[in-house]
Design a protein around this motif. Sequence first.
Motif, PDB file in Angstrom:
ATOM      1  N   GLY A   1      78.694  -2.056  94.280  1.00 33.63           N
ATOM      2  CA  GLY A   1      78.525  -2.671  92.961  1.00 33.63           C
ATOM      3  C   GLY A   1      77.976  -1.707  91.934  1.00 33.63           C
ATOM      4  N   LEU A   2      78.338  -0.424  92.063  1.00 28.32           N
ATOM      5  CA  LEU A   2      77.765   0.603  91.182  1.00 28.32           C
ATOM      6  C   LEU A   2      78.617   0.915  89.954  1.00 28.32           C
ATOM      7  N   GLY A   3      79.875   0.477  89.955  1.00 35.08           N
ATOM      8  CA  GLY A   3      80.731   0.757  88.798  1.00 35.08           C
ATOM      9  C   GLY A   3      81.753   1.839  89.066  1.00 35.08           C
ATOM     10  N   TYR A   4      82.451   2.221  88.013  1.00 38.66           N
ATOM     11  CA  TYR A   4      83.571   3.161  88.127  1.00 38.66           C
ATOM     12  C   TYR A   4      83.484   4.191  87.012  1.00 38.66           C
ATOM     13  N   PRO A   5      83.835   5.448  87.184  1.00 38.81           N
ATOM     14  CA  PRO A   5      84.212   6.083  88.451  1.00 38.81           C
ATOM     15  C   PRO A   5      83.016   6.376  89.345  1.00 38.81           C
TER      16      PRO A   5
ATOM     17  N   ASP B   1      76.689  10.779  92.969  1.00 39.16           N
ATOM     18  CA  ASP B   1      76.077  12.109  92.891  1.00 39.16           C
ATOM     19  C   ASP B   1      74.680  12.007  92.277  1.00 39.16           C
ATOM     20  N   GLU B   2      74.558  11.215  91.216  1.00 39.64           N
ATOM     21  CA  GLU B   2      73.299  11.055  90.498  1.00 39.64           C
ATOM     22  C   GLU B   2      72.262  10.322  91.365  1.00 39.64           C
ATOM     23  N   LEU B   3      72.692   9.207  91.978  1.00 35.74           N
ATOM     24  CA  LEU B   3      71.774   8.421  92.824  1.00 35.74           C
ATOM     25  C   LEU B   3      71.308   9.236  94.028  1.00 35.74           C
TER      26      LEU B   3
ATOM     27  N   ASP C   1      67.788   1.004 100.557  1.00 36.16           N
ATOM     28  CA  ASP C   1      67.502   2.039  99.563  1.00 36.16           C
ATOM     29  C   ASP C   1      68.818   2.680  99.131  1.00 36.16           C
ATOM     30  N   ILE C   2      69.260   2.287  97.946  1.00 32.54           N
ATOM     31  CA  ILE C   2      70.565   2.713  97.453  1.00 32.54           C
ATOM     32  C   ILE C   2      70.663   4.233  97.330  1.00 32.54           C
TER      33      ILE C   2
ATOM     34  N   ALA D   1      73.483   6.460  99.149  1.00 33.21           N
ATOM     35  CA  ALA D   1      74.345   7.364  98.373  1.00 33.21           C
ATOM     36  C   ALA D   1      74.262   8.789  98.909  1.00 33.21           C
ATOM     37  N   ALA D   2      73.039   9.256  99.168  1.00 33.52           N
ATOM     38  CA  ALA D   2      72.844  10.637  99.630  1.00 33.52           C
ATOM     39  C   ALA D   2      73.449  10.846 101.019  1.00 33.52           C
TER      40      ALA D   2
END
Lengths: 238, 354
Positions: B189-193, B199-201, B248-249, B253-254
């Motif tokens: 549910g983080l969006g696009y692209p 990368d940021e998260l 922990d999102i 992501a990482a």
Amino acid sequence: MMVLGFDTSSVTATVALVSEDKLLADYTLNNKKNHSEKLMPLISQMLNDLEIEPAEIDAVAVAEGPGSFTGLRIGAATAKGLSYAAGIPVIGVNTLEALAYNLNFSPYMICPVLNARRGQVYTGLYMWENNELKTIFQCSAVEIEKILKVIKNLDQPVFFLGDGTSVFKEQIISVLGGNAIWAPPPLSIPRASSVAFLGLNKLLKGEKQTPFEFKPQYFRRSQAEIQFEKRCLKEENQ
Amino acid sequence: MERQFVRGCKKMSTGLRILAVETSCDETSAAVVEDGRRVLSNIISSQIDLHKKFGGVVPELASRKHIESIIPVIHEALEQAEITFDDIQAIGVTIGPGLVGALLVGLSAAKALAYVRKLPLIGVNHIEGHIYANFLEHPELNPPFLALVVSGGHTELVYVKDYGRYELLGRTRDDAAGEAFDKTARALGLGYPGGPIIDELAKKGNADKIDFPRAYLENDSYDFSFSGVKTAVLNYINQKKQRGEKIDIHDVAASFQKAVVEVLVDKTIRAADDKKINTIVMAGGVAVNSALRVMMGNRAKEAGIKLYYPSPVYCTDNAAMIASAAYYQFLRGGQSDLYLNASASLKLPQVVET
Ligand SMILES: [Zn+2]
């Protein structure tokens, strides 16, 4: 004044060059859809045979829609490219109007029918009056019943043409019977000569566009947009 | 020859200038590049905002936008390069792989320009274009080298033996690397692209927290597979949710990013070693990813391999890279006629060693 016209809105690829009082050439392919390959070679071959340079042309007229989305864009992108590189205007010509122009001797009303898929058609009703083509009405993608109802109420013969006529022939006959008249095959398909002459008329009236602003007329939203809206409405109602 | 005598001023140098057009996905782009290396202009009209609400590129909408942007973009490319058609020697255009309806807009326009201006037309492979993006900023770079092309549409490991001479060593068997980022971001549910968001998260997360699977396939294979890691992320999230545990999102992501990047780097370095190649280039949208740049950089350094990658603007789809590929193709006589067509699944031309 010379106008180059073409139509790639359906399976037919057709290109023509006209001047005010003369059709100089009309090259038409009507077997299968491969406009991306054939359109530019057709134009190049025709002008080459006519010994006319692109720089001598005064405007480009193109079928702007309705029709196959990809076909319309191949026509539009080609028209825009030619127009930009040659520094001449683009003129968009309605596909249905151009089809009706094929029958410019008709004493009857003319009903072009384009297959819009999903059981729908792009259609309209046209009539020649004092040598001028009048649009009685034109609709976006609709079910064919809609226009047949209107024509039935008119209770008079109407000429049918376009690639939708063969698809919906039985339905048209069942509603209109003998009042449905069929255009002969060479006049039932898009002809670039009609697009070019209609374009020339518009050019003389000053109705032209730059390659920056010109775009196709789709007469139908994309499926993704329609579905997105449905989904939003559903969520709202929940 | 005539050009050299007639035109003396600075911008009328004697180089070979190519105007290129790129419309394979959701960027409308036109560029003028001199001698395949010097970018005189590179205009990109992005459609990202248009496709955001659909969570991905909608082909019909992309094509509709291309037809509106194509001439303004070409015009701006010529204006910014401060030249006219008279100063252009050829037209380059992307003919695939990509969305065919989108490709046809650029191709049809390019054909018309080439015809009216009587210029050679050069149809360019999009993947080849991505690789050539590296020539735009690295004058010393020349083949042979190994190229890792990673984007939302492709994941390819290519041995570039010379200009126009390629050997495809490996490719993804399912999702492209960028596609895995997009799909995972959507699932979270983080969006696009998804690429830049993840990368940021990931920068604030622990990449070793969750052990997501790495698909190495057969021992000797350079192919990739990224659909498994995406599914593993989904399963992890669902399990956590069912147990009512906190997610922990940043760690997710990482850890996901590391799982993807590690395989890309391992296989690329191994290929360089196997083939005895001492130069690696990266290309495509995912080549912007910071974890990939760092890990590939470290591993290349350890192995004594030179690593190149383009600036972000030349990693995304752009016409400058197409102009560069068109230039080298033009030198080889790779000119097309007006029958040129586009192909959604165009393959990279491959050489067979004799
Ligand atoms: Zn790309």
